[in-house]
Enzyme design. Structure first.
Site: not given
Ligand code: NAD
Ligand code: GLY
Length: 363
Positions: A125, A147, A189, A231, A241, A245, A249, A252, A256, A269
């Site tokens: 939990r 998130k 972003e 943020k 949100e 918040r 987006n 987006h 999206h 993205h």
């Molecule tokens: P990712 O996590 O897929 O990383 C992109 C690529 O870069 C991967 O191949 C990874 O292995 C590589 N990588 C990462 N760090 C590296 C480094 N320092 N050196 C070399 N390679 C490296 O992509 P991202 O853009 O970081 O994240 C996308 C994800 O994040 C999506 O799933 C999206 O839904 C999520 N997201 C979540 C939130 C949230 O608020 N939780 C916000 C935005 C995006």
């Molecule tokens: N990435 C949008 C949020 O965290 O709300």
């Protein structure tokens, strides 16, 4: 030691935490975890490429501080963000008899951060969870705000929980190994924060973009820190949100839709968000909400980064339906973040007939 100007605080009462933004901070992880009152077992979730790049340094820092470190490696990429892989992380925690005071560390970008946070929220939990963000997207966005989650076959991020980390560590040196395409995706972003909340920051980006793209250290620090401050402020006011918040987006709703229409293959993205911002700005101008100058400044800045800005041709109904699958739909109405000026946005319902007229130029 970490200087106070390298820390951004996220104020959420008992769930408040620090974001450390400093080159080399990865090597201080042992001290940071001790500072949180943790001891014993730590699971580090990462992927094989990141394990090769940073796994040994992180493990060494933790072991030196007396922690027992288990590396949990999952395959790279968005396709791993599933319940099955979240469950496999939990299997490892069970196997190694993790307890409530053991911790999970996410070493990676948004994919690793989202799935690790979700696994941490489920196991017993909820166990402490720390983000070591290694992509620009993670350092300015996904690691902050709690998130967490995984994808469902019928949609992105449909399964998840709001679960705040105990700490976020952004070692800006790790950005140097990031593929250029991923680095630029994060820049979308970054620009977003200027448009939604801070015209001075937007002007700073206009002034320094070439230096930022060259990864000049002080500029990168300034960028990551300012995005986190914005943020953190938004999340502190509206963690779940229900209102404010939603401004995060911006870009987006269209972004999206473009990702979904291209079956998540054509754009990463941030690229889709860049096109989304350009066209949500155009739409705002079409609706007489903002000036042509505000649109032009955004387009010019996005163009300088090399991010895409052109809207591909789509049938309007498909486009509208794809926008309707976004999480910002309430009671069947599509809400969109629209700029009023640089630094100020408004969340407004979209009227299909008006959007159809505007969209006609792209179909
Ligand atoms: P990712 O996590 O897929 O990383 C992109 C690529 O870069 C991967 O191949 C990874 O292995 C590589 N990588 C990462 N760090 C590296 C480094 N320092 N050196 C070399 N390679 C490296 O992509 P991202 O853009 O970081 O994240 C996308 C994800 O994040 C999506 O799933 C999206 O839904 C999520 N997201 C979540 C939130 C949230 O608020 N939780 C916000 C935005 C995006
Ligand atoms: N990435 C949008 C949020 O965290 O709300």
């Amino acid at each position: 030691m970490t200087r106070s100007n390298e820390i951004v605080k996220v104020g959420l009462g008992k769930r408040s935490y620090d974001i450390v933004i400093a080159p080399g901070s990865l090597h201080r992880m042992g001290a940071y975890l001790q500072g949180l009152g943790l001891s014993g077992k730590v699971g580090v979730v990462t992927n094989p490429a990141l394990a090769r790049l940073y796994g040994a340094s992180l493990k060494q820092a933790l072991v030196k501080a007396g922690f027992t470190c288990h590396l949990i490696s999952i395959p790279e990429g968005e396709r791993t963000k599933t319940l099955r892989w979240a469950s496999s992380i939990v299997d490892e925690l069970v196997k190694h008899r993790f307890e409530r005071r053991s911790a999970l560390v996410a070493l990676g970008g948004g994919v690793i951060g989202d799935i690790t946070g979700f696994a941490a929220s489920m196991y017993l939990r909820g166990i402490p969870f720390i983000q070591v963000a290694t992509t620009l997207v993670a350092q300015v966005d996904s690691s902050v705000g709690g998130k967490t989650g995984v994808n469902h076959p019928s949609g992105k991020n449909l399964i998840g929980a709001f679960y705040q980390p105990a700490l976020v560590v952004s070692d800006t040196n790790t950005l140097r190994t990031l593929p250029k395409r991923e680095w630029l995706a994060g820049m979308a972003e970054v620009i977003k924060y200027g448009v939604i909340a801070d015209r001075r920051f937007f002007a700073f980006l206009e002034d320094r973009m070439e230096h930022i793209l060259d990864m000049r250290e002080t500029d990168v620090q300034t960028v990551v820190k300012r995005c986190c401050e914005i943020k953190a402020k938004v999340v502190a006011k509206d963690e779940r949100e229900s209102g404010l918040r939603r401004i995060l987006n911006y870009g987006h709703t269209i972004g999206h839709a473009l990702e979904a229409l291209s079956r998540y293959r054509k754009y990463i993205h941030g690229e889709a968000v860049a096109i989304g911002m350009v066209h949500e700005a155009h739409l705002a101008h079409h609706l007489e909400l903002c000036s042509a100058a505000a649109v032009d400044r955004q387009c010019a800045l996005i163009r300088r980064t090399g991010l895409p800005e052109r809207m591909p041709a789509h049938n309007f109904l498909k486009f509208w339906r794809a926008m309707g699958h976004d999480k910002k739909v309430a009671g069947g109405t599509i809400y969109c973040v629209l700029p009023r000026s640089i630094g100020r946005v408004q969340v407004l319902p979209l009227e299909p007939r008006v959007v159809r007229r505007w969209h006609a130029q792209f179909s």
